[in-house]
Design a protein around this motif. Structure first.
Motif, PDB file in Angstrom:
ATOM      1  N   LEU A  25       0.838  -1.196   0.000  1.00  0.00           N
ATOM      2  CA  LEU A  25       0.000   0.000   0.000  1.00  0.00           C
ATOM      3  C   LEU A  25       0.876   1.251   0.000  1.00  0.00           C
ATOM      4  O   LEU A  25       1.789   1.373   0.814  1.00  0.00           O
ATOM      5  CB  LEU A  25      -0.889  -0.018   1.249  1.00  0.00           C
ATOM      6  N   LEU A  26       0.593   2.193  -0.904  1.00  0.00           N
ATOM      7  CA  LEU A  26       1.375   3.424  -1.013  1.00  0.00           C
ATOM      8  C   LEU A  26       0.579   4.595  -0.439  1.00  0.00           C
ATOM      9  O   LEU A  26      -0.566   4.823  -0.828  1.00  0.00           O
ATOM     10  CB  LEU A  26       1.726   3.708  -2.473  1.00  0.00           C
ATOM     11  N   LEU A  27       1.202   5.343   0.479  1.00  0.00           N
ATOM     12  CA  LEU A  27       0.568   6.504   1.110  1.00  0.00           C
ATOM     13  C   LEU A  27       1.460   7.726   0.961  1.00  0.00           C
ATOM     14  O   LEU A  27       2.631   7.707   1.368  1.00  0.00           O
ATOM     15  CB  LEU A  27       0.354   6.257   2.614  1.00  0.00           C
ATOM     16  N   ARG A  28       0.909   8.818   0.404  1.00  0.00           N
ATOM     17  CA  ARG A  28       1.665  10.060   0.257  1.00  0.00           C
ATOM     18  C   ARG A  28       1.499  10.945   1.492  1.00  0.00           C
ATOM     19  O   ARG A  28       0.870  10.555   2.477  1.00  0.00           O
ATOM     20  CB  ARG A  28       1.192  10.804  -1.004  1.00  0.00           C
ATOM     21  N   GLY A  29       2.055  12.147   1.400  1.00  0.00           N
ATOM     22  CA  GLY A  29       2.084  13.039   2.538  1.00  0.00           C
ATOM     23  C   GLY A  29       1.139  14.226   2.419  1.00  0.00           C
ATOM     24  O   GLY A  29       0.111  14.169   1.726  1.00  0.00           O
ATOM     25  N   LEU A  30       1.498  15.308   3.068  1.00  0.00           N
ATOM     26  CA  LEU A  30       0.672  16.504   3.197  1.00  0.00           C
ATOM     27  C   LEU A  30       0.238  17.048   1.839  1.00  0.00           C
ATOM     28  O   LEU A  30       1.082  17.379   0.998  1.00  0.00           O
ATOM     29  CB  LEU A  30       1.467  17.569   3.957  1.00  0.00           C
TER      30      LEU A  30
END
Length: 278
Positions: A25-30
């Motif tokens: 699973l890929l999660l980006r930031g702000l």
């Protein structure tokens, strides 16, 4: 490499290619979304051909840009768990997460370790481990404050790209500007995400999920010392890229994919460990 009690926490009964397969699973930031991964999902897929690569958005970003952003990291964890269920994903997953997304991964690992096989934490920072001056470099503040003042999506994204990249590929600005036009993140949601990041406190002890730390030597936004301090505190494997910026998967996605491939192979080769007491 990780100490021995990190290995195979999610499925100690399975050996072989567990960590090189399954769902990553890929999660980006702000204020970033799945589209900001660029070519990285393809690079990671090539490095882990048996895996399913899935990029999702945090509420307030990307396909969820009309949703209110949670004001706490645990609420973001809840949202991610719901997204996984909506995609029909069951069983433990690996998480590759950047910056704010890495805080979500840490909180997830602390609260629900049985749901994660491993976490790759990229250029993140945690209150309680690193001081504010390192978590958000003071030299970046004037540029950050100027972002909302830019009249066009392209102007805003140009500032963000200068802050977060040292070696962006050609066309990155065009792609980011188009993402911002299609799925704009509101100032209100950006502030809510900032609040969530500022409020989040590092867990008192290292979560039992295997973790890998990656950081950039020329990060203009977050000092690499934040990642190095985290790795020292929790005795985690860490790799420092010498000249990439904050957006390490953009600046050198092949390097990131190679580090993840090596780490997953190491976990697969380590002997299974019994469940930890307590």
């Amino acid at each position: 490499m990780p100490t021995k009690d990190h290995a195979h926490i999610c499925r100690p009964d399975i050996v072989g290619s567990l960590h090189r397969s399954g769902t990553w699973l890929l999660l980006r930031g702000l204020t970033r979304e799945a589209g900001h991964w660029g070519r990285f999902p393809q690079l990671l897929q090539a490095a882990l051909p048996g895996a399913r690569i899935l990029a999702i958005d945090l509420p307030g970003n990307g396909t969820l840009h009309r949703h209110p952003s949670p004001t706490s990291i645990p609420e973001m964890v809840t949202a991610c768990r719901g997204e996984l269920a909506a995609h029909g994903v069951s069983g433990p997953v690996h998480v590759v997460a950047m910056s704010l997304g890495a805080m979500v991964a840490v909180a997830w690992a602390a609260a629900h370790p049985e749901e994660l096989c491993g976490c790759v934490l990229i250029n993140s920072s945690l209150r309680g481990i690193s001081p504010m001056r390192q978590r958000l470099r003071p030299t970046s503040w004037p540029q950050l404050l100027s972002v909302p003042l830019r009249r066009t999506a392209r102007g805003r994204e140009a500032v963000v790209l200068r802050l977060t990249s040292r070696r962006a590929p050609p066309g990155a600005l065009d792609e980011w500007a188009e993402l911002a036009r299609q799925r704009p993140v509101s100032t209100h949601n950006a502030l809510r995400q900032l609040l969530a990041a500022a409020r989040f406190q590092a867990p008192a002890s290292r979560p039992s999920v295997p973790m890998l730390v990656l950081c950039s030597g020329r990060d203009a936004l977050v000092s690499p010392e934040c990642s190095l301090a985290l790795a020292r505190r929790w005795d985690l494997p860490v790799h420092l890229h010498p000249d990439a910026g904050h957006d390490l998967p953009l600046d050198d996605g092949a390097w990131v994919a190679a580090r993840i491939k090596d780490w997953a192979a190491w976990l697969d080769s380590a002997p299974p460990q019994p469940p930890r007491a307590g």
